[in-house]
Each structure stands twice: as structure tokens, then as C-alpha cells.
Design a protein around this motif. Structure first.
Motif, PDB file in Angstrom:
ATOM      1  N   THR A 225       0.839  -1.203   0.000  1.00 51.82           N
ATOM      2  CA  THR A 225       0.000   0.000   0.000  1.00 51.82           C
ATOM      3  C   THR A 225       0.867   1.242   0.000  1.00 51.82           C
ATOM      4  OG1 THR A 225      -1.854   1.098   1.094  1.00 51.82           O
ATOM      5  CG2 THR A 225      -0.128   0.241   2.515  1.00 51.82           C
ATOM      6  N   PHE A 227       0.180   5.562   1.177  1.00 54.13           N
ATOM      7  CA  PHE A 227      -0.771   6.555   1.672  1.00 54.13           C
ATOM      8  C   PHE A 227      -0.021   7.787   2.126  1.00 54.13           C
ATOM      9  CE2 PHE A 227       0.288   3.603   5.052  1.00 54.13           C
ATOM     10  CZ  PHE A 227       0.586   4.418   6.130  1.00 54.13           C
ATOM     11  N   ASN A 236      -6.041  14.506   4.722  1.00 54.52           N
ATOM     12  CA  ASN A 236      -5.825  13.062   4.776  1.00 54.52           C
ATOM     13  C   ASN A 236      -6.953  12.312   4.070  1.00 54.52           C
ATOM     14  OD1 ASN A 236      -3.457  13.377   6.203  1.00 54.52           O
ATOM     15  ND2 ASN A 236      -4.450  13.171   8.194  1.00 54.52           N
ATOM     16  N   VAL A 237      -8.187  12.805   4.219  1.00 50.73           N
ATOM     17  CA  VAL A 237      -9.334  12.166   3.554  1.00 50.73           C
ATOM     18  C   VAL A 237      -9.302  12.411   2.054  1.00 50.73           C
ATOM     19  CG1 VAL A 237     -11.850  12.154   3.353  1.00 50.73           C
ATOM     20  CG2 VAL A 237     -10.786  12.270   5.617  1.00 50.73           C
ATOM     21  N   LEU A 238      -9.085  13.680   1.664  1.00 47.63           N
ATOM     22  CA  LEU A 238      -9.145  14.049   0.247  1.00 47.63           C
ATOM     23  C   LEU A 238      -8.003  13.460  -0.567  1.00 47.63           C
ATOM     24  CD1 LEU A 238     -10.139  17.828   0.519  1.00 47.63           C
ATOM     25  CD2 LEU A 238     -11.612  15.902  -0.103  1.00 47.63           C
ATOM     26  N   ASN A 240      -6.148  10.721   0.031  1.00 49.68           N
ATOM     27  CA  ASN A 240      -5.906   9.279   0.080  1.00 49.68           C
ATOM     28  C   ASN A 240      -6.951   8.493  -0.706  1.00 49.68           C
ATOM     29  OD1 ASN A 240      -3.476   8.523   1.702  1.00 49.68           O
ATOM     30  ND2 ASN A 240      -4.447   9.932   3.151  1.00 49.68           N
ATOM     31  N   ASN A 241      -7.308   9.010  -1.873  1.00 50.49           N
ATOM     32  CA  ASN A 241      -8.109   8.227  -2.810  1.00 50.49           C
ATOM     33  C   ASN A 241      -7.230   7.858  -4.002  1.00 50.49           C
ATOM     34  OD1 ASN A 241      -8.559  10.222  -5.143  1.00 50.49           O
ATOM     35  ND2 ASN A 241      -9.233  11.426  -3.353  1.00 50.49           N
ATOM     36  N   LYS A 242      -7.670   6.936  -4.825  1.00 51.08           N
ATOM     37  CA  LYS A 242      -6.815   6.381  -5.873  1.00 51.08           C
ATOM     38  C   LYS A 242      -6.323   7.433  -6.853  1.00 51.08           C
ATOM     39  CE  LYS A 242      -8.681   1.676  -5.794  1.00 51.08           C
ATOM     40  NZ  LYS A 242      -9.353   0.612  -6.576  1.00 51.08           N
ATOM     41  N   ALA A 244      -6.067  10.808  -6.499  1.00 44.10           N
ATOM     42  CA  ALA A 244      -5.154  11.766  -5.879  1.00 44.10           C
ATOM     43  C   ALA A 244      -3.799  11.136  -5.604  1.00 44.10           C
ATOM     44  CB  ALA A 244      -5.761  12.301  -4.583  1.00 44.10           C
ATOM     45  N   LEU A 245      -3.801   9.897  -5.117  1.00 43.51           N
ATOM     46  CA  LEU A 245      -2.540   9.224  -4.819  1.00 43.51           C
ATOM     47  C   LEU A 245      -1.714   8.983  -6.086  1.00 43.51           C
ATOM     48  CD1 LEU A 245      -3.607   6.630  -2.095  1.00 43.51           C
ATOM     49  CD2 LEU A 245      -2.033   8.550  -1.804  1.00 43.51           C
ATOM     50  N   LYS A 246      -2.401   8.670  -7.189  1.00 42.16           N
ATOM     51  CA  LYS A 246      -1.679   8.444  -8.451  1.00 42.16           C
ATOM     52  C   LYS A 246      -1.035   9.731  -8.927  1.00 42.16           C
ATOM     53  CE  LYS A 246      -2.201   6.395 -13.037  1.00 42.16           C
ATOM     54  NZ  LYS A 246      -3.124   5.707 -13.979  1.00 42.16           N
TER      55      LYS A 246
END
Length: 256
Positions: A225, A227, A236-238, A240-242, A244-246
Motif C-alpha cells: 500500500t 498513503f 488526509n481524507v481528500l 488518500n483516494n486512488k 489523488a494518490l496516483k
């Protein structure tokens, strides 16, 4: 470097450690402790009479590294055990063991995360000051008297120096390990009202800097993983989605 005067071997259930500049006060503290039941305990001190070879942070870390007792009392030289007994303290420890086996530090004064002062103490501010309930979880304890559960292998931050805020630092390091600190109903006398001087504000500024560095935005990667952690819950919420992380991963690689 001054050495602790006694050989540290075959320690009992409780050992005392103290930074000492005035041996008359230290002797008074030890004698008062023995008079209320601590006569079979080990007493060690750091000799700072001529020079401060150990400060609050380095002294506490040295003691934590070498103490083999179940509990370590790190206390000021100018306290007097003239109210509660050793058996009362043991009762408070046993009570906390039942309530929360993950306790790490006990004090007789401290402040909660909501800013509420919890204490049981006599000092120049007044006799028998009592603000409960007891025991109460706190985010920091006063350094005049700390009982440390040595099974948790705690330490102070090595970046910090001086004689202020090592109680806060130790409690927060414990919290980072998922452990808790408490103030219990144990009454003694502290002859000093505290000393907020230039060195105190220097320590506070240094601690703020450390916390800022610890809470910077940072990626964490494992084999399964990835994060991002910041000091803002919404971020942290906004982030840590796929999607945004990419995007953030691409930006991170581009930056490198």
C-alpha cells in the motif's frame, strides 16, 4: 561525565533517579522517601553540582536505558514525601494496571488534552491542592514526580536539551506508541513553584520545531500500500483516494 554513584544491579520493584545540584535537599528527599516505606528501594543520582553533565532529557534517557526495576521514579531533589505512603502509591499503580494495562507514565500533576489541570500536591501555590477526578488521562505530567512503567522501553527525544518539557516530551512519545499517561491521587510536597525563565522559552521553541518537523506532509510506502499523512484531517481524507494518490506519486517521481 559524572557517573551514577551506585552499581546498577539486582534492582528491586522501584528505583529512584534524581538530578542533583544541592545534596542537602537530595538527602532530605531520600530520607523522607525511606520514612514512608521506600527504604528497600534503590536511589541513584546524577551529580550536577559542579557542571550539568546530564540535563532532564539525557539524564532521563540514561536512567531509562539502565533501570531494570519494574517502575522508575524520576523526581526532583526538592520534593518531600510527607503525606502519602509507598503502599498508597502501590495501590494507585495496581488500580491503574486494572484500568489500563497500557499506562506508561504516572504523575501527581498534569494537563489533559482539553487543557484541564489535574493535580494532587502541596507547593508554594498552596497546601493540598486537589483537582480530579483520579486517575485522569493527561497529555503531559509535571516533572517534579514521575513514575515510569519500564516495560515499555520509552525515551525522550534526543534532539531536545535542558531542564524543561521533558515530561511533556516523554508523554507524547509514549502516546505515539499507543500508550497513555495519568495523574493519580498521590500527595507530596514540592518546595518549588517552578521556574519559567529564558531557558524555558528556548525549550518550548525547540519542541515546537520538532513537532512541526514530525507532522509535515509525508508519503508512506509498504509492499502492499501507499498513503499520505498530513497534520490536517481533511487533507488526509481528500488525498488518500486512488486518483489523488496516483497524481501525487507522479509529482513525487517528477520532483526526484
Amino acid at each position: 561525565m559524572q557517573e551514577i554513584i551506585k552499581k546498577q544491579s539486582k534492582m528491586g520493584k522501584i528505583s529512584f533517579y534524581t538530578l542533583v545540584t544541592r545534596f542537602s535537599e537530595y538527602t532530605e528527599m531520600v530520607e523522607s522517601a525511606k520514612s514512608i516505606g521506600f527504604q528497600t528501594c534503590n536511589f541513584f543520582y546524577f551529580d550536577n553540582k559542579k557542571s550539568n553533565d546530564f540535563d532532564g532529557f539525557s539524564g532521563l534517557n540514561y536512567a531509562l536505558k539502565h533501570c531494570t526495576s519494574d517502575y522508575m521514579i524520576f523526581c526532583h531533589q526538592d520534593i518531600i514525601f510527607n503525606f502519602d505512603t509507598k503502599n498508597i502509591l502501590i495501590d494507585k499503580i495496581n488500580e491503574l494496571e486494572q484500568l489500563d494495562p497500557n499506562w506508561a507514565i504516572i504523575g501527581n500533576a498534569g494537563v489533559t488534552e482539553k487543557g484541564e489541570v489535574i493535580l494532587k500536591i502541596t507547593d508554594p501555590h498552596g497546601p493540598n491542592q486537589t483537582k480530579g477526578p483520579f486517575p485522569s488521562q493527561v497529555m503531559s505530567v509535571d516533572e517534579n514526580f514521575m513514575v515510569i512503567n519500564t516495560k515499555h522501553n520509552l525515551s525522550c527525544s534526543t534532539q531536545m536539551k535542558g531542564f524543561h518539557l521533558y515530561g511533556l516530551d516523554l508523554c507524547q512519545n509514549a502516546a505515539n506508541l499507543g500508550l497513555k499517561s495519568y495523574v493519580v491521587d498521590f500527595h507530596l510536597t514540592h518546595k518549588s513553584k517552578g521556574n519559567i525563565d529564558h531557558s524555558f522559552f528556548t525549550a518550548r521553541d525547540n519542541y515546537i520545531k520538532i513537532q512541526e518537523e514530525r507532522k509535515r506532509i509525508q508519503f508512506f510506502f509498504t509492499t502492499c500500500t501507499k498513503f499520505l499523512v498530513s497534520n490536517t484531517k481533511l487533507f488526509n481524507v481528500l488525498l488518500n483516494n486512488k486518483v489523488a494518490l496516483k497524481l501525487l506519486s507522479i509529482l513525487l517521481k517528477f520532483k526526484r
